[in-house]
Motif scaffolding. Structure first.
Motif, short mmCIF file in Angstrom:
data_model
loop_
_atom_site.label_atom_id
_atom_site.label_comp_id
_atom_site.label_asym_id
_atom_site.label_seq_id
_atom_site.Cartn_x
_atom_site.Cartn_y
_atom_site.Cartn_z
N ASN A 85 5.38 9.70 -11.47
CA ASN A 85 6.77 10.06 -11.24
C ASN A 85 7.02 10.32 -9.76
O ASN A 85 6.14 10.83 -9.06
CB ASN A 85 7.14 11.31 -12.03
CG ASN A 85 7.48 11.01 -13.48
OD1 ASN A 85 8.54 10.47 -13.79
ND2 ASN A 85 6.54 11.33 -14.37
N GLY A 86 8.23 9.96 -9.30
CA GLY A 86 8.62 10.26 -7.93
C GLY A 86 8.93 9.01 -7.13
O GLY A 86 9.20 7.94 -7.68
N GLN A 87 8.88 9.15 -5.81
CA GLN A 87 9.20 8.03 -4.93
C GLN A 87 8.25 7.99 -3.74
O GLN A 87 7.74 9.02 -3.30
CB GLN A 87 10.64 8.13 -4.43
CG GLN A 87 10.86 9.23 -3.40
CD GLN A 87 12.24 9.21 -2.80
OE1 GLN A 87 13.12 9.92 -3.25
NE2 GLN A 87 12.43 8.41 -1.75
N CYS A 88 8.05 6.78 -3.23
CA CYS A 88 7.30 6.63 -1.98
C CYS A 88 8.29 6.53 -0.83
O CYS A 88 9.50 6.44 -1.03
CB CYS A 88 6.41 5.40 -2.05
SG CYS A 88 7.31 3.83 -2.04
N ASN A 100 6.08 13.72 -2.92
CA ASN A 100 7.18 13.35 -3.80
C ASN A 100 6.77 12.40 -4.90
O ASN A 100 7.57 12.07 -5.77
CB ASN A 100 8.30 12.68 -2.99
CG ASN A 100 8.62 13.43 -1.73
OD1 ASN A 100 7.88 13.33 -0.76
ND2 ASN A 100 9.70 14.20 -1.73
N LEU A 101 5.54 11.90 -4.85
CA LEU A 101 5.05 10.95 -5.84
C LEU A 101 3.75 11.49 -6.41
O LEU A 101 2.77 11.68 -5.67
CB LEU A 101 4.83 9.58 -5.19
CG LEU A 101 4.37 8.44 -6.10
CD1 LEU A 101 5.41 8.16 -7.18
CD2 LEU A 101 4.10 7.18 -5.29
N THR A 102 3.73 11.78 -7.69
CA THR A 102 2.55 12.41 -8.31
C THR A 102 2.17 11.71 -9.60
O THR A 102 2.98 10.97 -10.18
CB THR A 102 2.81 13.90 -8.61
OG1 THR A 102 3.92 14.01 -9.51
CG2 THR A 102 3.10 14.67 -7.33
N ALA A 103 0.96 11.96 -10.02
CA ALA A 103 0.46 11.37 -11.26
C ALA A 103 -0.14 12.45 -12.14
O ALA A 103 -0.71 13.44 -11.64
CB ALA A 103 -0.58 10.31 -10.95
N TRP A 155 0.86 -1.18 0.00
CA TRP A 155 0.00 0.00 0.00
C TRP A 155 0.90 1.23 0.00
O TRP A 155 1.52 1.55 1.02
CB TRP A 155 -0.91 -0.02 1.23
CG TRP A 155 -1.90 1.10 1.29
CD1 TRP A 155 -2.40 1.82 0.25
CD2 TRP A 155 -2.53 1.63 2.47
NE1 TRP A 155 -3.31 2.75 0.69
CE2 TRP A 155 -3.41 2.66 2.05
CE3 TRP A 155 -2.44 1.33 3.82
CZ2 TRP A 155 -4.17 3.39 2.95
CZ3 TRP A 155 -3.21 2.05 4.72
CH2 TRP A 155 -4.08 3.07 4.28
N VAL A 156 0.99 1.91 -1.14
CA VAL A 156 1.82 3.10 -1.26
C VAL A 156 0.96 4.31 -0.88
O VAL A 156 0.08 4.72 -1.62
CB VAL A 156 2.36 3.25 -2.70
CG1 VAL A 156 3.02 4.61 -2.89
CG2 VAL A 156 3.33 2.12 -3.01
N ILE A 157 1.24 4.87 0.30
CA ILE A 157 0.46 6.00 0.79
C ILE A 157 1.33 7.11 1.34
O ILE A 157 1.05 8.29 1.16
CB ILE A 157 -0.59 5.53 1.85
CG1 ILE A 157 -1.44 6.68 2.37
CG2 ILE A 157 0.08 4.80 3.00
CD1 ILE A 157 -2.36 7.26 1.34
N THR A 158 2.45 6.76 2.01
CA THR A 158 3.32 7.79 2.59
C THR A 158 4.51 8.08 1.67
O THR A 158 4.93 7.22 0.90
CB THR A 158 3.84 7.37 3.97
OG1 THR A 158 4.54 6.13 3.83
CG2 THR A 158 2.71 7.19 4.94
N GLN A 159 5.01 9.30 1.78
CA GLN A 159 6.14 9.75 0.98
C GLN A 159 7.08 10.55 1.87
O GLN A 159 6.68 11.01 2.95
CB GLN A 159 5.64 10.61 -0.18
CG GLN A 159 4.70 9.86 -1.12
CD GLN A 159 3.83 10.80 -1.93
OE1 GLN A 159 4.27 11.87 -2.32
NE2 GLN A 159 2.59 10.40 -2.17
N PRO A 160 8.33 10.75 1.46
CA PRO A 160 9.29 11.44 2.33
C PRO A 160 8.80 12.80 2.83
O PRO A 160 9.01 13.14 3.99
CB PRO A 160 10.52 11.59 1.42
CG PRO A 160 10.43 10.44 0.48
CD PRO A 160 8.98 10.25 0.22
N ASP A 161 8.15 13.60 1.97
CA ASP A 161 7.69 14.93 2.37
C ASP A 161 6.19 15.01 2.56
O ASP A 161 5.61 16.09 2.66
CB ASP A 161 8.11 15.98 1.32
CG ASP A 161 9.62 16.13 1.25
OD1 ASP A 161 10.29 15.85 2.26
OD2 ASP A 161 10.13 16.50 0.18
#
Length: 425
Positions: free
Chosen positions: A180-183, A167-170, A138-144
């Motif tokens: 693009n980005g990272q979780c 940091n992760l957008t669509a 489950w990708v929900i949190t990101q560094p910022d």
């Protein structure tokens, strides 16, 4: 009505404490999962705990055999719902046994099913086929965008601010969604998952920001073998080391738009429903973890002697064991009540589920801490499993939402309910 008996006997008790009588199906399922927890999860969990994060996810790691054997149990929520069990009690029994076995593996097993469960909820057979038999995350949190990612109301933000897009957008472009980005590195199963359920800020052509200062978003099921997907190093952490966590990077990853399960209009409602569902697993798992600590302490206090007698013969020890058992029963009750609300209330809400997670993990930490103390210096030795359980439980106070932050959200919910008339009669 008072029911009288002729003889005095000890109370009825099961693996899960002072339960009302379990059905035959419940006993059979509980026994099956208990054996799996005892014979597979515990020994493999201890083995993985001593390994490096890289070795945990290596091809020959025992992690994979644990996941394969878990899948072989056939614990599909749809099938479990057909079992005659009061208010979903069977789901609680199973979750508790998994937590009793090993916290990290229990969380990994639960998180692994999220994409498939969402695919089933969406009714899209293509997505069900895509997720079947695969480990999910489950990708929900990101560094910022940690706690900000689950803001549901403008009132959760300071006046004049907008929700962080992260940091992760669509970007939604025709029939495709480009990611693009990272979780964050804390995504459970992030280091091993084959498919992800992603909740991310999305631009539908008019920017990320809505009129209410929250972000537009999209919930998307993403196969992690697509071009542009890569991984960071698996996370090295103090507890739940059997749970592989790690970053996932997305570089112009193109996903068919039909893989979305929520879009511009229903994103936040879908997020709330998923969060309501997901948080209940933490409640059941850490009830089981607390029970494992209690059982270890109970056994140790009958074996260890101080002052010429077993620790259990000392009155203060009996008080401490009794207090642990009282807290364990309270924890189990809170966990089950939270699950009942999340599964059966017509207006479920993630802040209600979150308060259950907070209550259970806080009480579990108190139980584990007391068990650790009863072991004395032995508790600090890796020779005794209570040391590992202590580390596993400490992580839970932050995992799936830091407990203070979740409690703040419960306070906001109380305020909003009051303003709508609750408690004012």
């Amino acid at each position: 009505m008072i029911h009288l008996t002729d003889t005095l006997s000890l109370p009825s008790v099961s693996l899960s404490g002072f339960d009302s009588p379990l059905t035959e199906d419940e006993v059979a399922l509980q026994s099956m999962v208990h054996r799996f927890a005892r014979d597979v999860m515990r020994p493999i969990g201890r083995e993985l705990d001593a390994m490096s994060p890289e070795d945990v996810i290596a091809a020959q790691s025992p992690y994979w055999s644990a996941m394969q054997e878990a899948a072989a149990l056939g614990l599909d929520p749809g099938l479990l719902a057909q079992i005659d069990s009061p208010a979903g009690r069977v789901e609680s029994l199973i979750g508790e046994e998994l937590g009793w076995g090993d916290a990290g593996l229990a969380v990994s097993i639960a998180a692994g099913s999220f994409p498939l469960e969402m695919a089933k909820a969406s009714g899209k057979q293509e997505l069900i086929d895509l997720c079947e038999g695969k480990i999910g995350c489950w990708v929900i949190t990101q560094p910022d965008r940690g706690s900000d990612s689950i803001n549901l109301y403008t009132k959760e933000m300071h006046p004049g601010t907008t929700q962080v897009k992260g940091n992760l957008t669509a970007k939604v472009q025709g029939d495709e969604i480009v990611i693009n980005g990272q979780c964050a590195a804390w995504v459970s199963n992030g280091a091993v998952a084959q498919v992800a359920l992603c909740y991310i800020a999305a631009d539908y052509g008019d920017g990320f920001e809505r009129d209410d200062c929250l972000t537009n978003g999209s919930a998307i099921i993403v196969p992690l073998d697509l071009p542009g997907v890569s991984r960071g190093r698996p996370l090295d952490k103090i507890g739940q080391r059997a749970l592989p966590q790690g970053e996932i990077y997305f570089d112009n990853v193109r996903v068919p738009k039909r893989f979305a399960v929520a879009g511009k209009d229903d994103y936040h409602a879908n997020l709330a429903a998923t969060w309501s569902y997901a948080g209940t697993h933490m409640c059941q798992v850490f009830t089981g973890v607390a029970r494992s600590a209690f059982e270890l302490a109970l056994a140790y206090c009958h074996e260890r002697k101080q002052g010429g007698v077993p620790l259990m013969e000392h009155q203060l020890t009996r008080f401490r064991i009794g207090d642990m058992l009282r807290r364990l029963e309270m924890t189990r009750a809170s966990a089950r009540r939270t699950l009942e609300f999340a599964r059966f209330s017509p207006q479920k809400h993630p802040h209600v589920t979150a308060q259950g997670k907070v209550s259970v993990t806080e009480e579990a930490m108190k139980i584990v801490h007391e068990a650790f103390q009863l072991f004395g210096a032995n508790g600090t030795s890796k020779e005794y499993p209570i040391e590992k359980i202590y580390r596993d439980t400490r992580s839970a106070l932050i995992e799936d939402g830091e407990n203070y932050m979740l409690t703040v959200r419960l306070g906001l919910t109380a305020s909003m309910l009051y303003q709508e008339g609750w408690t004012q009669d």
